[in-house]
Enzyme design. Structure first.
Site, mmCIF file in Angstrom:
data_model
loop_
_atom_site.group_PDB
_atom_site.id
_atom_site.type_symbol
_atom_site.label_atom_id
_atom_site.label_comp_id
_atom_site.label_asym_id
_atom_site.label_seq_id
_atom_site.Cartn_x
_atom_site.Cartn_y
_atom_site.Cartn_z
ATOM 1 C CG ASP A 104 -2.191 0.600 1.125
ATOM 2 O OD1 ASP A 104 -2.255 1.674 0.521
ATOM 3 O OD2 ASP A 104 -3.168 0.021 1.620
ATOM 4 C CG ASP A 214 -4.412 5.908 0.659
ATOM 5 O OD1 ASP A 214 -5.184 5.003 1.000
ATOM 6 O OD2 ASP A 214 -4.409 7.043 1.177
ATOM 7 C CG HIS A 347 -8.660 -0.667 5.029
ATOM 8 N ND1 HIS A 347 -8.512 -0.792 3.665
ATOM 9 C CD2 HIS A 347 -8.145 0.539 5.335
ATOM 10 C CE1 HIS A 347 -7.934 0.288 3.175
ATOM 11 N NE2 HIS A 347 -7.697 1.113 4.168
HETATM 12 C C1 GLC Z 1 -7.726 5.620 1.950
HETATM 13 C C2 GLC Z 1 -7.536 4.460 2.898
HETATM 14 C C3 GLC Z 1 -8.107 4.837 4.223
HETATM 15 C C4 GLC Z 1 -7.364 6.033 4.750
HETATM 16 C C5 GLC Z 1 -7.414 7.183 3.755
HETATM 17 C C6 GLC Z 1 -6.429 8.238 4.095
HETATM 18 O O1 GLC Z 1 -9.050 5.847 1.663
HETATM 19 O O2 GLC Z 1 -8.089 3.298 2.355
HETATM 20 O O3 GLC Z 1 -8.060 3.785 5.143
HETATM 21 O O4 GLC Z 1 -7.907 6.451 5.969
HETATM 22 O O5 GLC Z 1 -7.097 6.756 2.457
HETATM 23 O O6 GLC Z 1 -5.126 7.801 3.837
#
Ligand code: GLC
Length: 554
Positions: A104, A214, A347
Site C-alpha cells: 500500500d 491510496d 478496511h
Molecule cells: C484511503 C484508505 C483509508 C485512509 C485514507 C487516508 O481511503 O483506504 O483507510 O484512511 O485513504 O489515507
C-alpha cells in the site's frame, strides 16, 4: 469471441488478490497488534486458500493517527510491525511459495511528523515549504474574525471539519484532505514527484510486485483553490465532506499525468502492477486506465493504472437488475485492452456479510470469483466475518472519533482475523488484549474449524478459487449474456472458439424467494450450498434464495 479477447496472461489478470490489514491479521509479538512476522507465519494459509497475491496495508513508520495511512518514512518499517529484515524475509518467503506481494503506498499525504513536513512548516522560506499546500488566510471582512478562522476556501476534510489547519508559527494554513496529522503533498511540485518516485523505486528494487495507491484520484487539487460547489442533496446526518461536491479537489485532469508518470516508472521493472484506489462513477473511473494515442501509428496505449479499483459492487444496491447493469456498463466502458477488476470489501467498508447478510454473502463470493476480471478479497470475508459492534470506549478509528455516530467508523470491519478455537482465536498470545474486540462466534467461525467443515464459507471460497485457477475460461475468458431474470443474476463465461475450453453458466439468486430459470444442457460444477454437484441440467433449474450455481455447459 476472437482470440485477441482471450488474452489475460499476466499474474495480476489471472490471479486473485487478498488484502491483509496487518494490525488485525496475526500478532506474534504479544502486544495485541498484528505484525509482519505474523503475515510470514500465515503464508501457507494463502496457498491453501488459493489466492495469488497479498496486498498489505501500510506498515511504514507512522505515529498511527490513521493507523499507518499517515506515513513518517516511506522507506522504513514501523517497529510496531517489525523490522526491515522481517519484511525482506516475508517477501522472500512469499516469492518462494509463488505468492506476489503488493504494498500500500500513500502518495497524497504524509504524516505531520514526516521530516519533509517538519521542514516545510519550519518557516515560509524553507526549501520544502512548497512541498505541501500552504495558503494565506482569507482577507478580513467587516466583522473582525481572527486569521486562524478565515479558511482559504470551503474545502472539507474527509474525516470531518475543514480541510485547513492554521499554523500559528508561520501564520498560514496547510491543506489536509484527511486528518490534520496528514498534510497533503503538493503534486504540482516536481521535487515532490521525484521524492515519491524514488521511494517507489526503493521497494520495487527490493522486488515488491506492485502498489495499491491510496486515494489516487485525489492527488492533484485545483491550482486556483476555487471553492467547491454546494451539494444540494446534503443532509445533516451526512459526513461534513458531503456538504460540497468535490469539483476542485478530486479527479483533476492533471492527476492523469501523474498516474502516467507512475506507470512509466513501473514499466521500467518487469511484471509489476499499479492499482489505484479510486471512487468515481464508471465513465470517470475507466479513464484511469489511461489512453494515450501513440503519435507514430495512432495506436491507443494504456498508460494509466493497470487496475483502477472498481468499487461499484459495494456501492450498488444488491439487486440482480442493478448489478447486471453495472457489469454491462463497466464492460462496455473499458478501453480496448483494459482488464476489469472487482472489489467487494476493504478496511474502509462495512463487512460484506453485514451489508447483505450471511446467505447472500455466499452468492457474492461466487459473483466476485466468477466474473471476468481480477477479484480482490478482504481478509476474513472468506470466513463470512461480520462487523463487530464497537462500544464508545473501544473506538480506535479517527474517522469515528471526529464524526461520532454518523456510522462511518471503520473499526467494525477491522476486527482480528479468526484462526483457531483457542484463546484470542489464535490472533495473538492468550494473555494479550487484541487492539479491537474479536467477532463473537469465533469459536466456530475460525479458519481451522471452517477448513474441516465441507459446507463452510471457507470451503466455498477455496472451491471457487480452485475452479477459477484450473479453468482458463474462468480466469482469462470472456463474459457474455449478463442479465437479470427476476431476482436471478445470470451470465456466461466463454472460452476459446476452438472449443478447447469449457463454457460456464453462472446463476445467482439475489432475492429472498426460490426461483426457477432456464439453463442450457450441462453439469453442475459447484453450488454455494456445496451440494448437488454432478447433477445434469437441461431446461428448468431451481435456484434457492441466496444460492449460486455454476454449470459447465456441454
Ligand atoms: C484511503 C484508505 C483509508 C485512509 C485514507 C487516508 O481511503 O483506504 O483507510 O484512511 O485513504 O489515507
Amino acid at each position: 469471441m476472437s482470440d485477441s479477447e482471450f488474452r489475460a496472461t499476466k499474474w495480476w489478470q489471472t490471479g486473485v488478490i487478498y488484502q491483509v490489514y496487518p494490525r488485525s491479521f496475526q500478532d506474534t509479538g504479544g502486544d495485541g497488534v498484528g505484525d509482519l512476522r505474523g503475515i510470514a507465519a500465515r503464508l501457507d494459509y494463502f496457498v491453501a486458500l488459493g489466492v495469488h497475491a497479498i496486498w498489505i496495508s501500510p506498515f511504514y513508520p507512522s505515529p498511527m493517527a490513521d493507523f499507518g495511512y499517515d506515513v513518517a518514512d516511506y522507506c522504513g518499517v514501523d517497529p510496531l510491525f517489525g523490522t526491515m529484515d522481517d519484511f525482506d524475509a516475508l517477501l522472500q518467503a512469499a516469492h518462494e511459495k509463488g505468492l506476489r506481494v503488493i504494498l500500500d503506498f500513500v502518495p497524497n499525504h504524509t504524516s505531520d511528523q514526516h521530516p519533509w513536513f517538519v521542514e516545510s512548516r519550519s518557516s515560509r522560506t524553507n526549501a520544502k515549504r512548497d512541498w505541501y499546500l500552504w495558503r494565506d488566510a482569507a482577507p478580513a471582512g467587516d466583522d473582525w474574525v481572527p486569521a486562524a478562522q478565515r479558511m482559504p476556501n470551503n474545502w472539507m476534510s474527509n474525516f470531518g471539519g475543514p480541510a485547513w489547519t492554521w499554523d500559528e508559527a508561520t501564520q498560514q494554513f496547510y491543506l489536509h484532505s484527511f486528518l490534520k496529522q496528514q498534510p497533503d503533498l503538493n503534486w504540482r511540485n516536481p521535487a515532490v514527484q521525484k521524492a515519491i518516485f524514488e521511494a517507489m523505486c526503493f521497494w520495487l528494487d527490493k522486488g515488491v510486485d506492485g502498489f495499491r495507491m491510496d486515494v489516487l484520484w485525489l492527488l492533484v487539487k485545483d491550482q486556483y483553490f476555487r471553492n467547491n460547489p454546494r451539494n444540494p442533496e446534503y443532509q445533516p446526518w451526512m459526513q461534513d465532506i458531503a456538504q460540497t461536491l468535490p469539483q476542485f479537489t478530486a479527479d483533476q485532469p492533471e492527476t492523469h499525468l501523474i498516474v502516467a508518470e507512475m506507470r512509466t516508472l513501473m514499466d521500467t521493472y518487469s511484471d509489476r502492477v499499479l492499482i489505484g484506489e479510486i471512487y468515481l462513477p464508471l465513465p470517470d473511473l475507466v479513464k484511469y486506465y489511461g489512453n494515450k494515442v501513440d503519435a507514430a501509428d495512432e495506436t491507443p496505449v494504456l498508460n494509466g493504472a493497470h487496475l483502477p479499483f472498481n468499487f461499484h459492487l459495494i456501492q450498488t444496491e444488491w439487486k440482480a437488475e442493478a448489478i447486471a447493469r453495472i457489469i454491462r456498463e463497466y464492460e462496455a466502458a473499458l478501453p480496448p485492452g483494459a482488464w476489469p477488476n472487482y472489489v467487494l470489501g476493504n478496511h474502509d467498508q462495512s463487512r460484506l456479510a453485514s451489508r447483505i447478510g450471511a446467505k447472500q454473502a455466499r452468492a457474492a463470493a461466487m459473483l466476485l470469483l466468477m466474473l471476468r476480471g481480477t477479484p480482490t478479497l478482504y481478509y476474513g470475508d472468506e470466513l463470512g466475518m461480520t462487523d463487530v459492534p464497537i462500544a464508545p470506549d473501544q473506538v480506535q478509528d479517527p474517522a469515528e472519533k471526529n464524526e461520532p455516530g454518523k456510522g462511518h467508523g471503520r473499526d467494525p470491519e477491522r476486527s482480528p482475523m479468526l484462526w483457531v478455537d483457542a484463546p484470542n482465536a489464535g490472533f495473538t498470545t492468550p494473555d494479550a488484549k487484541p487492539w479491537l474486540p474479536l467477532m463473537s462466534g469465533w469459536e466456530t467461525a475460525n479458519a481451522a474449524s471452517q477448513s474441516k467443515d465441507k459446507k463452510s464459507m471457507f470451503t466455498l471460497y477455496r472451491s471457487l478459487l480452485h475452479l477459477r485457477r484450473v479453468h482458463d475460461t474462468l480466469h482469462a475468458g470472456a463474459i457474455a449474456d449478463v442479465r437479470a431474470e427476476g431476482d436471478v443474476l445470470r451470465f456466461r463465461r466463454v472460452g476459446l472458439e476452438d472449443g478447447s475450453s469449457v463454457d460456464f453458466q453462472v446463476l445467482l439468486n439475489l432475492g429472498n424467494d426460490v426461483a426457477t430459470v432456464q439453463c442450457a444442457k450441462g453439469t453442475v460444477i459447484l453450488t454455494t450450498l456445496l451440494d448437488g454437484v454432478g447433477a445434469g441440467v437441461d431446461g428448468d433449474i431451481v435456484v434457492e434464495a441466496g444460492e449460486g450455481i455454476l454449470i459447465a455447459l456441454d
